[in-house]
Scaffold this motif. Sequence first.
Motif, PDB file in Angstrom:
ATOM      1  N   TRP A   3      29.942  49.437  23.231  1.00  0.00           N
ATOM      2  CA  TRP A   3      29.594  49.569  24.807  1.00  0.00           C
ATOM      3  C   TRP A   3      29.306  48.253  24.872  1.00  0.00           C
ATOM      4  N   ARG A   4      29.108  47.007  24.304  1.00  0.00           N
ATOM      5  CA  ARG A   4      28.781  45.521  24.526  1.00  0.00           C
ATOM      6  C   ARG A   4      30.458  45.292  24.896  1.00  0.00           C
ATOM      7  N   GLN A   5      31.350  45.399  24.472  1.00  0.00           N
ATOM      8  CA  GLN A   5      32.281  45.567  24.708  1.00  0.00           C
ATOM      9  C   GLN A   5      33.382  45.506  26.245  1.00  0.00           C
ATOM     10  N   ALA A   6      32.578  46.840  26.145  1.00  0.00           N
ATOM     11  CA  ALA A   6      33.236  47.049  27.408  1.00  0.00           C
ATOM     12  C   ALA A   6      32.335  46.881  28.406  1.00  0.00           C
ATOM     13  N   VAL A   7      30.686  46.384  28.533  1.00  0.00           N
ATOM     14  CA  VAL A   7      30.371  45.815  29.604  1.00  0.00           C
ATOM     15  C   VAL A   7      30.893  45.057  29.814  1.00  0.00           C
ATOM     16  N   LEU A   8      31.439  44.349  28.954  1.00  0.00           N
ATOM     17  CA  LEU A   8      31.806  42.083  28.978  1.00  0.00           C
ATOM     18  C   LEU A   8      33.048  42.167  29.230  1.00  0.00           C
ATOM     19  N   LEU A   9      33.427  43.819  29.331  1.00  0.00           N
ATOM     20  CA  LEU A   9      34.851  43.557  29.148  1.00  0.00           C
ATOM     21  C   LEU A   9      34.602  43.298  30.891  1.00  0.00           C
ATOM     22  N   SER A  10      33.814  44.518  31.442  1.00  0.00           N
ATOM     23  CA  SER A  10      33.825  44.885  33.323  1.00  0.00           C
ATOM     24  C   SER A  10      33.716  43.278  33.632  1.00  0.00           C
ATOM     25  N   CYS A  11      32.546  43.087  33.242  1.00  0.00           N
ATOM     26  CA  CYS A  11      32.243  41.775  34.038  1.00  0.00           C
ATOM     27  C   CYS A  11      33.431  40.951  33.833  1.00  0.00           C
ATOM     28  N   PHE A  12      34.019  40.536  32.436  1.00  0.00           N
ATOM     29  CA  PHE A  12      35.149  39.448  32.855  1.00  0.00           C
ATOM     30  C   PHE A  12      36.703  39.587  34.122  1.00  0.00           C
ATOM     31  N   SER A  13      36.365  41.100  33.597  1.00  0.00           N
ATOM     32  CA  SER A  13      37.644  41.781  34.839  1.00  0.00           C
ATOM     33  C   SER A  13      37.094  41.649  36.745  1.00  0.00           C
ATOM     34  N   ALA A  14      35.909  41.200  37.212  1.00  0.00           N
ATOM     35  CA  ALA A  14      34.852  41.922  38.155  1.00  0.00           C
ATOM     36  C   ALA A  14      34.905  39.410  38.310  1.00  0.00           C
ATOM     37  N   VAL A  15      34.650  39.373  37.164  1.00  0.00           N
ATOM     38  CA  VAL A  15      34.951  37.791  37.521  1.00  0.00           C
ATOM     39  C   VAL A  15      36.781  37.133  38.208  1.00  0.00           C
ATOM     40  N   VAL A  16      37.096  37.788  37.234  1.00  0.00           N
ATOM     41  CA  VAL A  16      38.925  37.289  37.659  1.00  0.00           C
ATOM     42  C   VAL A  16      39.177  37.486  38.632  1.00  0.00           C
ATOM     43  N   LEU A  17      39.241  39.404  39.194  1.00  0.00           N
ATOM     44  CA  LEU A  17      38.934  39.929  40.153  1.00  0.00           C
ATOM     45  C   LEU A  17      38.094  39.118  41.699  1.00  0.00           C
ATOM     46  N   LEU A  18      37.151  38.943  41.356  1.00  0.00           N
ATOM     47  CA  LEU A  18      36.395  37.635  42.808  1.00  0.00           C
ATOM     48  C   LEU A  18      37.152  36.609  43.026  1.00  0.00           C
ATOM     49  N   SER A  19      38.074  36.283  41.710  1.00  0.00           N
ATOM     50  CA  SER A  19      38.532  34.761  41.987  1.00  0.00           C
ATOM     51  C   SER A  19      39.981  34.796  42.670  1.00  0.00           C
ATOM     52  N   MET A  20      40.620  35.833  41.980  1.00  0.00           N
ATOM     53  CA  MET A  20      41.494  35.724  42.701  1.00  0.00           C
ATOM     54  C   MET A  20      41.370  36.292  44.406  1.00  0.00           C
ATOM     55  N   LEU A  21      40.176  37.272  44.595  1.00  0.00           N
ATOM     56  CA  LEU A  21      40.279  37.573  46.173  1.00  0.00           C
ATOM     57  C   LEU A  21      39.617  36.458  46.637  1.00  0.00           C
TER      58      LEU A  21
END
Length: 138
Positions: A3-21
């Motif tokens: 679950w820690r890996q899933a939270v870390l992966l989702s946070c990382f993907s959110a950061v990447v998505l926001l930077s791309m936007l």
Amino acid sequence: MTWRQAVLLSCFSAVVLLSMLREGTSASVGTMQMAGEEASEDAKQKIFMQESDASNFLKRRGKRSPKSRDEVNAENRQKLRVDELRREYYEEQRNEFENFVEEQNDEQEERSREAVEQWRQWHYDGLHPSYLYNRHHT
């Protein structure tokens, strides 16, 4: 642990998505706005100079080296403006003083005329015409 890996992966993907936007919105800005920003920065560069350039500009000419034509013209314009202001100031002061003196002279003349008129009225005996009409015309 997963679950820690899933939270870390989702946070990382959110950061990447926001930077791309963010990059997408800055890239989609109209060319007119970008041209306006470039023009304003270009104007700022024409008006303002870097601090190092400004200090070099002030230090460029030594005390004994000749002044540039622009410096001479600027100094002459300042001197002419100061002379014009000084001339206007003294002209205004002179006009005020002349008006004051003229008023003082008018008041003095009026007082003396009244005093003479009172003297004539006091000393008039009634037998002879007044001084103004007692002139001998030849």
